[in-house]
Every structure is written in C-alpha cells, then in structure tokens.
Design an enzyme around this catalytic site. Structure first.
Site, short mmCIF file in Angstrom:
data_model
loop_
_atom_site.label_atom_id
_atom_site.label_comp_id
_atom_site.label_asym_id
_atom_site.label_seq_id
_atom_site.Cartn_x
_atom_site.Cartn_y
_atom_site.Cartn_z
N ASP A 204 -22.16 -19.43 -12.51
CA ASP A 204 -23.29 -19.07 -13.33
C ASP A 204 -23.44 -17.55 -13.16
O ASP A 204 -22.87 -16.96 -12.25
CB ASP A 204 -24.55 -19.83 -12.86
C1 GLC Z 1 -28.14 -18.21 -17.04
C2 GLC Z 1 -28.20 -19.71 -16.93
C3 GLC Z 1 -26.99 -20.39 -17.52
C4 GLC Z 1 -26.47 -19.55 -18.69
C5 GLC Z 1 -25.94 -18.26 -18.10
C6 GLC Z 1 -25.49 -17.30 -19.22
O1 GLC Z 1 -28.73 -17.61 -15.93
O2 GLC Z 1 -28.44 -20.26 -15.65
O3 GLC Z 1 -27.40 -21.70 -17.96
O4 GLC Z 1 -25.42 -20.25 -19.36
O5 GLC Z 1 -26.87 -17.61 -17.25
O6 GLC Z 1 -26.60 -16.91 -19.97
#
Ligand code: GLC
Length: 691
Positions: A204
């Site tokens: 993430d």
């Molecule tokens: C965010 C979220 C994730 C998302 C990623 C890109 O913090 O936790 O669900 O896909 O970053 O935006």
C-alpha cells in the site's frame, strides 16, 4: 495524470510506464491542474454491491468499471477492497463487502473476473487485517491464527483460488508484530506456497518500513517507492543480507505484470468510455443492492395518490454518492433524492425544499463528516402534513479513509431523532404515511426509532445515480431485493469487538509517521482481536443476542415460498436443492442462503456459518426456480491451532436453507466424515499475547 501511482518506466529496456488507479466504486483518476479534466462514473459502494448477493450482477459491474478504466488508460485497478467489517465504526467499511468472509470472497471473485475480462489487472486489498483506520500505518493487529485463517484471510484465499487477480496489495498494519508487507509467512508461505498465488504483490502507498525485508517477504513492488527503501535494497544486496536472486525473483514478477498490460501491448485507449451506458448500469445495479428494512401498511411502493411529497432531511437534497479518501470518484454529477423524484414526475413540496436549500451547505471535503441536520419547526411539519400526501425523511452518513467513525455518528443526533418523532407523529395524526431513507456508508442505530416510520429503505451510498435508483424503488419501477451483508446491532457495545476498537480515540498517529511502537497504547499501537472468530452474526447468533436487523435480512414487494430442501453428496460436495416460488403479486428476485450447523467437536464454534448462497433470476408472480447450493466438505472445517490443521469433525451437520441468518425455511441433516488438512504453523501470536 491523476492516477494513484505507476510502475516507473525504463525506456532503455522497453519497459513502459504502467498506470495504477483506484477504485473500487469506479475509476479513480482525479483532475490535475493544466491537464484534461475527465469525469468517471461513480458506481455504488462495495457494501451495496455485496447487498445484492448477486455475483452475476457484481461481475457485470466489474466488467463495466474495468472497461471505463481501460479506456482511460489504466492498466491495474486498485480494487476490490475485501477487509472484513469487524466493527461498525471502521471508516472504510463502505469500501468493504461484509462481516462474513464467504460473501466477501465470492463478491471479490465476481468483481475481479469482471474487471479482468477487459484484460486489465486488479489489486485485491488490503492483505491483510486492515480493519481500522486509526494509526493504520503502524497498528499492530494481535490476531489468533484461527481468526486469521477463518475470518481475515479467508476472503483472500477464496479470490486467489477462484480467480486470478493480477496483483494483491499488502496492508499497512502489522500482524502479530510484523508489518504485513514484510511478512514472509503471510506473503510467501500462505499466499504463494499454500494458496498457489502466481501474481505480483505491491505495498500500500508508503506501507511498511524496510525495503529489504519487503523484498525477502515476497512483496515484489513498493509503491510509490521512496529513496530510503531503494537504499535498503541496494544496501542489503551489497552487505549480503538480501540475496540478489530474491530481487531478481521480485523483478521478474513485476515484469510478468508489465508485459500483460494494455500499455505494454500498445493499446490505443480512447479517453472516451460510454459514460451514458455506464450511468444506466450504475442506476440499475444500485436498485438491486438497496435493502427494504421495513414496509407496513403498504407504504411502499408509492400509490398513484401519493402525488405530493414533503421531503425532509438535508441529505434528501444533497445525496452522498460514496465515501471519502482514495475510494472517492471524480464523478460528473450526483442525482439527489429530490432530482430522482422529480425525474419520476413526483411533486416535492417547494416550501420545505426552499427551507432546506437555504440551510444546506455542501459537506466540506474531509471535515469530521458530521451531518448538520436542520431542526424542523413543528408548525412547518403541520403545514406539510396538511398540504402533502406523505413524507419522506433521509438520514445520511459519510465516512472514509484515514479516520474511523466516532460513536455519535452511529446514533441519531437529537435533531434527527426529533425530526423523525415529530414528522411521524404529525403525519400519522393526519393519517398519512412516512418513509425513511438511509443514505449511509455504514451501519447506524435503528432499534430505538424504527417503530415510528411506516417504511425504511436502506439505500447505502449508491453512486452518481443514487437518487434515481431510490426513486425507481419508491415508485415500484424496481422491486428491492437487497439483503444485509452485515448485522445491524441494537447498539455498538453488542459487538464483542467494541472492547477492542479505537472508539472515539483522540490519538491518531498520522499515516506517514513510522513509529516503532507496537505495544504501547491499546487500540492505537496495538489492537487485540480478542473476539477471535466471533465477528458479526457469528457472535450475535451464538449468544442469541437481540439484533435490530440480522445478517442476510431484506424485504421485497413480493413474497417467496421455499420448498422442502433435498440433498445429495457427490465426491466431496454436499449439494442442496430448494425450489423458490414467487407467491406475491409483483415480479422479484430472492437471495437464498445456506447456513451449516456443525456438531459439537473439539473446538468451540459459531452456532452456524454461511456456507453458500445464490440469487434467483427475476421471478414473475407464481413462477418458481430450483436453486442449487453446493458446499465442499473441506469448507466445513474449522482451524485447529494445536495441530495447525483444518479439521472437519465427523458427524451430523444441519444444512439450513434460509431467507436470512434468522429466518430458516427448511433444513436437512447430512452425515459428514471427518477430515484433516495440515497447513503451515505460521502467524502465531506474539509471546506476550499467547493465551
Ligand atoms: C491508499 C489506500 C489504498 C489505495 C492506495 C493508492 O492509502 O490505503 O486503498 O489503493 O493508497 O491510493
């Protein structure tokens, strides 16, 4: 521009830039200064999709979302999100499917197959145990191996084994002291060695800490990637703690992803998806996930004499299409309930509208998501009751990423309670009906006020066409067939997990700060999943606790009769058949559920668990359909931590065909032989927390 991230191009060796963009409620590309401003269709939130209990519908929605993403040049859609609704106050529950891992898993399979039918990728997230937003980057989830295997990993296991998601996104949090993105036990031993996953794992955004540890764990790709993490990797290879062969393995898996992307294949995307057609898909699919919670005195559908409607509740005029954070969509418009009623030529009281529109201010992005409901003078309600045929009240809630809901958000505010009390009293005195619409992203308290209105429709946050979808149901153009993918409890503290959740926690260590804190502040630095497998109905039904609305519950404008179920066993599968008949006056669909009650065995178990489900096609009045529900005996197993094995006890199992977790319609007893399936003994509790 406007996508969530990318795989950096390496033109020297012909690696193009691969574009990663959020979902799940559509294609999440955001406007960028100086760039073309593209709108994307806002589809219903995942919680509404799972409320349809219709895998064919969800697959179709996935297909359309995938088409739109592909036509905007996206290579991998960062969806679906499939964490479990452990507690109602988790800010991101709107982006997740259910409190039950089977429903979540099957919805994920449908969504992934739909999106990937366009030859673009998905990223099933957040792997795993990301069940709170408070201090999400560091929170140390203390979870027993059994709860992990049966509840928090199960949906990921289903989607990995039944569809082939191109990527998996590891979660921010720690699991039993180890960052998910740095855990070889999670990402290699379980995901790849046990489940046979062949795709690519990414972090993430800014998740985890040690780039070298992430490489060793098998977390192939680091997003968006920082200089420090690159340095960890280079340093690790140089000083021998990171075998270069490991880096090569991970790079290979990234390249295997790159070569299957539309961009690598030179796909000429149009930047011009069919937004009109997609709007029709979101409008129609949303009606199938709305849940009719109450409908007395034939309040719904509206009768032709319900010509003039008094529309109460600020959110009626300012509908929420979805939640906030990375799951938000740059939509072209939102159809409010006001618009939806007007589009069906229903007259809404102009004076009431004027009062609300003078008071309403658009919900500021990111503010504490508090709804400022306008106090409504009873003199005005009396005027409305005299001059209209019935009343509709909308209660709204908005929640999202980065922040968990506060407990007051779960309950009606005093102003909301006054409103529903006075409107129902005054309209009932005039012998007129009142309907409540819930435009919410998560569970709210209903027990204390649900007796007042004649009907309650849970519309969820239904995407940009939400007001039209609600109007389609209110007018009877669509017959609601949604059922609850989670329990509506009498109150928050009925959830066992309420003892171990950051309720109204003031500390919120912002997400970019990496703290080494793992055992300091309860429910912030660490959260003990003390409830184990007793999440949602598994707890309420085993304790026989009163609930306001049970898991799997939902009404229809028609009625359904279930035949006595029949059963046969066929090489490891128990196959239950039941005939469902539409015994009412209007066409409708019925979500049929199969719960299994296991005999007493070595392990304590929930009283029953959902083991299969299906939904009928649209049945005309008098029409029947045979529904087949199959369960593999392996799926009857519970996880025994002592032997690190899935154990199916031998004995008589009760297979219950049901309309909801508390509405059994017939059952059969089945003799099951014992079986044991050993797996790796991993992800154990930290010594400090061993029971
Ligand atoms: C965010 C979220 C994730 C998302 C990623 C890109 O913090 O936790 O669900 O896909 O970053 O935006």
């Amino acid at each position: 521009p406007g996508a969530a991230g990318r795989i950096n191009p390496v033109p020297r060796v012909g690696i193009p830039c691969v574009v990663l963009s959020d979902g799940p409620a559509g294609c999440g590309i955001l406007p960028v200064e100086g760039e073309e401003n593209y709108f994307c269709t806002h589809f219903p939130i995942e919680t509404l999709l799972s409320s349809t209990w219709d895998v064919d519908l969800v697959r179709n929605v996935g297909e359309v979302i995938g088409n739109e993403a592909k036509e905007y040049g996206v290579d991998v859609l960062l969806a679906p999100a499939i964490n479990i609704h452990r507690h109602p106050l988790c800010g991101r529950n709107f982006e997740y499917f259910s409190e039950d891992p089977l429903l979540a898993g099957k919805m994920a399979v449908a969504y992934v197959d739909g999106v990937q039918s366009n030859d673009i990728g998905t990223s099933v997230k957040h792997f795993a145990v990301n069940n709170q937003e408070t201090n999400r980057m560091n929170n140390n989830a203390i979870v027993s191996p059994r709860a992990l295997r049966e509840i928090y990993l199960k949906a990921f296991e289903i989607v990995v084994k039944e569809s082939q998601p191109w990527t998996i996104m590891s979660s921010y949090n720690r699991i039993n002291d180890v960052y998910a993105s740095e855990s070889p036990e999670l990402i290699t031993t379980i995901l790849r060695d046990e489940w046979g996953y062949k795709g690519t794992v990414m972090t993430d955004w800014w998740g985890g800490a040690d780039g070298a540890a992430q490489m060793i764990a098998g977390n192939d790709m680091i997003e968006p990637g920082t200089k420090e993490q690159a340095a960890h990797i280079i340093e690790g290879v140089k000083n021998g703690t990171l075998d270069e062969a490991v880096v090569d393995r991970n790079v290979r898996r990234i390249l295997e992803l790159v070569v299957r992307t539309p961009r690598f294949k030179g796909y000429k995307y149009s930047n011009n998806p069919d937004m009109k057609a997609h709007a029709t898909v979101t409008r129609q699919s949303a009606t199938e996930g709305m849940v009719l919670l109450k409908n007395e005195k034939q309040a719904l559908p509206l009768s032709p004499k319900d010509k003039n409607i008094a529309l109460f509740g600020g959110v009626s005029y300012n509908f929420f299409s979805g939640g906030t954070g990375s799951g938000d969509i740059h939509r072209p418009y939102v159809v409010s309930l006001l618009d939806g009623l007007k589009n069906q030529q229903i007259v809404v009281d102009d004076n009431i509208k004027a009062i609300y529109q003078a008071y309403n201010r658009p919900q500021e992005q990111g503010e504490q998501m508090r709804i400022n409901e306008m106090p409504m003078d009873t003199a005005i309600i009396k005027y409305a009751a005299k001059n209209n045929d019935m009343a509709i009240i909308t209660f709204g809630r908005i929640s999202g990423e980065y922040i968990d809901r506060i407990s007051s958000d779960f309950f009606l505010s005093d102003t909301e309670r006054e409103l529903v009390k006075n409107v129902t009293r005054i309209f009932h005195e005039a012998n007129k009906k009142v309907v409540v619409v819930l435009n919410v992203g998560g569970v709210i308290e209903t027990q204390s006020w649900k007796e007042m209105p004649d009907a309650i429709l849970l519309s969820w946050q239904a995407g940009q066409e939400g007001g039209n979808s609600v109007a389609d149901i209110l007018t009877g153009h669509a017959n609601p067939s949604g059922k609850l993918p989670m329990t509506f409890p009498v109150t928050l503290s009925d959830h066992w997990s309420s003892l171990n959740f950051p309720i109204d926690q003031k500390i919120d260590r912002r997400w970019s700060v990496k703290t080494g804190l793992t055992h300091e502040t309860k429910n912030v630095d660490y959260t003990i999943y003390d409830e184990g497998v007793y999440v949602g109905y598994r707890w309420f039904d085993t304790q026989n606790l009163q609930v306001s609305y049970p898991f799997g519950y939902g009404l229809s404008y028609t009625t359904f009769e279930y035949s006595k179920p029949s059963v046969k066993q066929d090489n490891g599968k128990v196959i239950v058949e039941v005939t469902v008949k539409n015994t009412g006056k209007v066409a409708g669909k019925e979500a049929v559920q199969l719960y299994v009650e296991a005999p007493a065995g070595k392990l304590d178990k929930p009283v029953h668990e959902l083991k299969a489900f299906d939904k009928t096609k649209m049945l005309q009045p008098g029409e029947s359909q045979v529904i087949t529900l199959a369960v593999h005996t392996d799926d009857l197993a519970s996880f025994d931590e002592q032997t690190s094995a899935w154990v199916t006890d031998g004995g008589k199992y009760k297979f219950v065909v049901a309309a909801s977790s508390r509405d059994p319609r017939g059952d059969v007893m089945v003799d099951i032989s014992p079986s044991t399936r050993k797996v790796n003994n991993v992800l154990n509790l930290p010594a400090a927390f061993k029971k």
